[in-house]
Enzyme design. Sequence first.
Site, PDB file in Angstrom:
ATOM      1  N   TYR A   1       0.840  -1.194   0.000  1.00 59.05           N
ATOM      2  CA  TYR A   1       0.000   0.000   0.000  1.00 59.05           C
ATOM      3  C   TYR A   1       0.881   1.252   0.000  1.00 59.05           C
ATOM      4  O   TYR A   1       1.655   1.477   0.935  1.00 59.05           O
ATOM      5  CB  TYR A   1      -0.906   0.000   1.238  1.00 59.05           C
ATOM      6  CG  TYR A   1      -2.039   0.978   1.112  1.00 59.05           C
ATOM      7  CD1 TYR A   1      -3.230   0.591   0.512  1.00 59.05           C
ATOM      8  CD2 TYR A   1      -1.915   2.286   1.563  1.00 59.05           C
ATOM      9  CE1 TYR A   1      -4.269   1.491   0.374  1.00 59.05           C
ATOM     10  CE2 TYR A   1      -2.947   3.192   1.419  1.00 59.05           C
ATOM     11  CZ  TYR A   1      -4.125   2.786   0.827  1.00 59.05           C
ATOM     12  OH  TYR A   1      -5.157   3.682   0.676  1.00 59.05           O
TER      13      TYR A   1
ATOM     14  N   TYR B   1      -4.657   5.650  -7.808  1.00 55.90           N
ATOM     15  CA  TYR B   1      -4.943   5.496  -6.382  1.00 55.90           C
ATOM     16  C   TYR B   1      -6.289   4.797  -6.216  1.00 55.90           C
ATOM     17  O   TYR B   1      -7.313   5.445  -6.077  1.00 55.90           O
ATOM     18  CB  TYR B   1      -4.942   6.864  -5.710  1.00 55.90           C
ATOM     19  CG  TYR B   1      -5.255   6.845  -4.232  1.00 55.90           C
ATOM     20  CD1 TYR B   1      -4.555   6.030  -3.353  1.00 55.90           C
ATOM     21  CD2 TYR B   1      -6.255   7.652  -3.706  1.00 55.90           C
ATOM     22  CE1 TYR B   1      -4.842   6.020  -1.999  1.00 55.90           C
ATOM     23  CE2 TYR B   1      -6.550   7.652  -2.348  1.00 55.90           C
ATOM     24  CZ  TYR B   1      -5.845   6.838  -1.501  1.00 55.90           C
ATOM     25  OH  TYR B   1      -6.140   6.841  -0.160  1.00 55.90           O
TER      26      TYR B   1
END
Lengths: 137, 381
Positions: free
Chosen positions: B283, B333
């Site tokens: 992440y 994203y």
Amino acid sequence: MSDYLKPLPKIDELNQAHWHGAQQGRLMVQQCKQCNTYRYPFKKMCADCYSIEVEWKQVSGKGSIWSWCVFHRPYFKGFESEMPYNVVLVELDEGIRIYSNLVGALIDELEIGMRVKACFDAVTSDVSLVKFEKDAP
Amino acid sequence: MPSPHLKNQTAVVGVGTTQFGRLPGMDTYDLGAWALKEALNDCGLTSADIDGVIVNRIPDYQRFSESFGLNPRFALSTPGQGRMSGVSIQIAAMAVASGMAKTIALVYGNDGRSAGDKYGGEGDRYGSGGAGQFFPYGMTSPGAVHAMMFARHMHQYGTTSEQLAAIPVAFRKHASLNPSAVMRELITVEQHQASKFIAEPLHIYDYCMINDGGVALIITSADRAKDMKKSPAYIRGFSQSSKLKDSTFPPDDLWYSAIQKTATDVYEMAGVKREDLDALMIYDNFSPTVLFSLEGFGFCKQGEGGDWIQNGRLELGGQFPTNTSGGHLSESYMQGWGLNVEAVRQIRGECNQRQIKDAKLIQYMCAAPLMTSIIYGKDAV
């Protein structure tokens, strides 16, 4: 009424003692009446003993910089004229952490561990913000 | 740790993605529906096969299910935070393994770019609902919190921004091989260093991009997975932990101990050692998160991450190819969802120019106040 353009704190029942203290040049924080744990940010209930009893205590205002950053992008209109500006995370000697600004220092001077002390910036007639300045090491 | 009996009991059998970038006129429901159509097509199922729905960032499971014509027996909405992708996938795996549902659609839609999301300023809700009280000091945005955490890492361990640049540089290299990536032009360490600061010490290349897009995953049992159009990616291990107490401020150890807990559990459940992994999906809301993850998950010692990521270690061809899609920093994203899809596509061998040869084991990890990790396997062994 005021030409102060930066965001102002939303003063309510939970935090008014803090802002009232700041106006008088005192850094006031909550302390749990039952287990003496400080509560910051301000909370109705202690996360350690679940007591809702609270006292307001004046703390020293002395501490050191835990970390820092410098804003180069304006997210608030009122800050546009002073870009770039610093935000510091101060760890007070009592263990409380607080986001604030270091005043009277250049960006290059920002340093983790730097000793600082609280100062009070009367930004409007009703509000003083708790800021920090360099203290003797 | 989740019961070891859950190892390899479930699998991702379908994945779907929309285009990424600026997709005006589409809200989160539209983007989620687009992705779900792709995912159903990917595995050869129809909406009649779906008996569980988890929507993420899409506000309402009811409205989504109504618009897609679904009557699931299990439905849930999870909040629009990136840490929730891993949580949602784990809940789906547990729901399928328990028999609560047979086949679950996980659907994500993000219209952040068209909606003008800024992640800082008056709309900032990052942190423990506490952001607003620091606005008078100009403190706002998850980026600034991560900047402070990285400043701390620099101070404690001597890590430099120049070292950190290895992360965005590697991911951009990967994105250049991914036709779906939004940012595909190569960058150098020098360009990273010369780029503007957003919240110093972080440069703009250390920030993920705000994009529109949708992602969907279909999770079912290992038994049913065998009959699908494509080969499954088995969910071999998963775990979670958190650092939520006092989380208005970053923790002293930059989440290290909580990440370590997640790591111990996920490797034990999966029966996997770090060196067995063919790729990592980390992440990357901001570059330092990747550094904290690599240290916490034990790829190097705490504080040594800055050195460890040098010399192409995270690049295709390196020891641990990471975020082969380009990740949040360069692909789009999609709050962890895109990284989980990339893990599945790598395991299936669908990644063309950026394909890792014979990828069998891939780990997803997310370091945040709520941490998650998932290990996917090609074989249910």
